[in-house]
Design an enzyme around this catalytic site. Structure first.
Site, mmCIF file in Angstrom:
data_model
loop_
_atom_site.group_PDB
_atom_site.id
_atom_site.type_symbol
_atom_site.label_atom_id
_atom_site.label_comp_id
_atom_site.label_asym_id
_atom_site.label_seq_id
_atom_site.Cartn_x
_atom_site.Cartn_y
_atom_site.Cartn_z
ATOM 1 C CB CYS A 187 -0.931 -0.015 1.210
ATOM 2 S SG CYS A 187 -2.141 1.334 1.232
ATOM 3 C CB CYS A 188 3.806 2.254 2.015
ATOM 4 S SG CYS A 188 3.123 2.522 3.667
ATOM 5 C CB CYS B 183 -1.344 2.855 8.819
ATOM 6 S SG CYS B 183 -1.833 1.560 7.654
ATOM 7 C CB CYS C 264 -2.564 6.701 5.630
ATOM 8 S SG CYS C 264 -1.704 7.204 4.128
ATOM 9 C CB CYS D 278 5.728 5.262 4.408
ATOM 10 S SG CYS D 278 6.833 6.562 3.789
#
Length: 236
Positions: free
Chosen positions: A121-122, A205, A202, A228
């Site tokens: 995702c990062c 998280c 975000c 990240c």
């Protein structure tokens, strides 16, 4: 991407040696002198400590490009804080960059990748967009500090990042210095700081940090992850 004689590694080592004890403003001025405004960018999360670095940069040159990664999963308070600091500090070139929409549709259509694979995702929402955005630049500035611990505890003032120079003007500063910059310049705090969010990323998280915890303890809580990826994966 650099115009200097010698490799990026050797130039970084030379600058790091020269700037070991330099004040943050001196580090930024040195970066500006080395590559020029058009090839220098500051990357900011507009997080809980970001205003200090942006304030120092603005006093050196408020027209240095500032890159903000709008991941699509940020707190509304962070987006509002970005706009507040732009106005407060007189920043003239803040670029809000977003992930590639086609990549999001292909790799994270439901917006749940953060749960199953936060590293992926990062990469999708931060690392790849930053690498793309930094492609025209020869150097970039960020706000990491050694007192944040973890992999940040031994960062250099200047380092090589692939083809680019990477400047860490706040590498040597203390938390007390950060607090003093806020106080002396009457900088507005991030709206979530008072609610116990000592480090903000975000929404999915990020959690509150306890009074006895490290400021970044609320990031990716419960996972073996503390970064990240934009500072641990080369951007070029």
């Amino acid at each position: 991407m650099t115009d200097h004689v010698g490799s990026v590694d050797s130039v970084a080592a030379e600058l790091n040696a020269a700037l070991q004890t330099a004040a943050p403003a001196e580090v930024i001025a040195a970066a500006l002198e080395r590559v020029g405004r058009e090839r220098l960018a500051l990357v900011s999360s507009f997080g809980t400590e970001s205003a200090a670095l942006l304030q120092v940069m603005a006093k050196v040159d408020p027209a240095i490009p500032v890159i903000f990664l709008d991941t699509g999963m940020l707190f509304a308070e962070t987006l509002a804080y970005r706009d507040t600091l732009i106005a407060t500090l007189g920043l003239t070139d803040v670029r809000s960059m977003q992930p590639d929409q086609a990549a999001l549709s292909a790799d994270d259509p439901e917006g749940e990748l953060w749960f199953s694979d936060p590293d992926a995702c990062c990469r999708l929402r931060k690392v790849e967009p930053l690498a793309r955005t930094l492609s025209p630049f020869a150097a970039w500035i960020n706000g990491r500090k050694r007192f944040q611990g973890g992999v940040r505890a031994e960062i250099a003032v200047v380092e090589a990042d692939g083809e680019r120079l990477k400047f860490n003007p706040f590498a040597n500063v203390s938390r007390e210095t950060i607090d003093a910059i806020y106080a002396d310049n009457k900088l507005p705090p991030h709206p979530l700081l008072a609610a116990g969010f000592l480090s903000v990323g975000c929404m999915p998280c990020t959690s509150r940090a306890g009074p006895d915890e490290d400021a970044r303890a609320g990031r990716w809580r419960g996972r073996a992850k503390s970064e990240c990826g934009i500072h641990t994966m080369r951007t070029s």
